[in-house]
Design a protein around this motif. Structure first.
Motif, PDB file in Angstrom:
ATOM      1  N   GLU A  25       0.886  -0.936  -0.016  1.00  0.00           N
ATOM      2  CA  GLU A  25       0.002   0.027   0.059  1.00  0.00           C
ATOM      3  C   GLU A  25       0.926   1.157  -0.009  1.00  0.00           C
ATOM      4  OE1 GLU A  25      -3.930  -1.627   2.693  1.00  0.00           O
ATOM      5  OE2 GLU A  25      -2.043  -1.059   3.656  1.00  0.00           O
ATOM      6  N   SER A  28       2.602   2.023  -3.366  1.00  0.00           N
ATOM      7  CA  SER A  28       1.496   2.450  -4.411  1.00  0.00           C
ATOM      8  C   SER A  28       1.123   4.051  -4.112  1.00  0.00           C
ATOM      9  CB  SER A  28       0.162   1.788  -4.265  1.00  0.00           C
ATOM     10  OG  SER A  28      -1.044   2.407  -5.079  1.00  0.00           O
ATOM     11  N   GLU A  29       1.160   4.317  -2.607  1.00  0.00           N
ATOM     12  CA  GLU A  29       0.652   5.559  -2.122  1.00  0.00           C
ATOM     13  C   GLU A  29       1.968   6.657  -2.683  1.00  0.00           C
ATOM     14  OE1 GLU A  29      -1.776   7.218  -0.192  1.00  0.00           O
ATOM     15  OE2 GLU A  29      -3.056   5.506  -0.893  1.00  0.00           O
ATOM     16  N   LYS A  32       1.346   8.249  -6.005  1.00  0.00           N
ATOM     17  CA  LYS A  32       0.425   9.079  -6.355  1.00  0.00           C
ATOM     18  C   LYS A  32       0.058  10.267  -5.164  1.00  0.00           C
ATOM     19  CE  LYS A  32      -2.994   5.655  -4.606  1.00  0.00           C
ATOM     20  NZ  LYS A  32      -4.175   4.940  -4.867  1.00  0.00           N
ATOM     21  N   SER A  33       0.528  10.059  -4.141  1.00  0.00           N
ATOM     22  CA  SER A  33      -0.045  10.857  -3.003  1.00  0.00           C
ATOM     23  C   SER A  33       1.175  11.869  -2.458  1.00  0.00           C
ATOM     24  CB  SER A  33      -0.629   9.872  -1.790  1.00  0.00           C
ATOM     25  OG  SER A  33      -0.160  10.419  -0.795  1.00  0.00           O
ATOM     26  N   LEU A  35       1.936  12.195   0.592  1.00  0.00           N
ATOM     27  CA  LEU A  35       2.031  11.882   2.224  1.00  0.00           C
ATOM     28  C   LEU A  35       3.527  12.186   2.689  1.00  0.00           C
ATOM     29  CD1 LEU A  35       3.922   9.022   2.401  1.00  0.00           C
ATOM     30  CD2 LEU A  35       2.182   8.164   1.621  1.00  0.00           C
ATOM     31  N   LYS A  76      -1.273  13.448   5.537  1.00  0.00           N
ATOM     32  CA  LYS A  76      -1.235  11.790   5.627  1.00  0.00           C
ATOM     33  C   LYS A  76       0.335  11.955   5.917  1.00  0.00           C
ATOM     34  CE  LYS A  76      -2.308   7.599   3.807  1.00  0.00           C
ATOM     35  NZ  LYS A  76      -2.907   7.003   2.633  1.00  0.00           N
TER      36      LYS A  76
END
Length: 122
Positions: A25, A28-29, A32-33, A35, A76
């Motif tokens: 996870e 993947s994050e 795209k994020s 964080l 996040k």
């Protein structure tokens, strides 16, 4: 590594209040994020290599320094250590400080390398 029963009890208790993210996870994050990934290990551990995009704030100074590094308590943030124990304790403390999107990396950097994900070497 040996962990005392009292330490493990403390970690187990913290894990009842925090969220964890697994290595797949997180991978993947990271793509795209926006964080914030924080390595809470000790300086020597950091110097041996760290996860891509991570910054280093050791667990011993995290609570003192986090608001200077990230004042947005809704961003996040994923914390990690070697095995996911210290980061769980740190995540619990940041939640107590009002941070709302805190995650601990289950398995820590050991789990990350077991998945053959990349490490940045110093």
């Amino acid at each position: 590594m040996y962990h005392s029963d009292n330490f493990l009890d403390l970690v187990t208790d913290a894990k009842t209040r925090i969220k964890e993210i697994n290595c797949v996870e997180l991978q993947s994050e990271l793509k795209k994020s926006n964080l914030l990934l924080i390595d809470v290990r000790e300086d020597l551990e950091w110097s041996l290599g760290y996860l891509p995009h991570a910054i280093h704030i050791s667990k011993g100074t995290l609570e003192r320094d986090i608001e200077k590094v990230e004042p947005n308590k809704n961003r996040k943030i994923v914390l990690y250590c070697s095995g996911g124990y210290r980061s769980a304790l740190a995540a619990d403390n940041l939640q107590k400080m009002g941070y709302t999107q805190i995650f601990s990396l289950a398995g820590g950097s050991k789990g990350w390398t077991e998945q053959n994900f990349p490490i940045v070497e110093n």
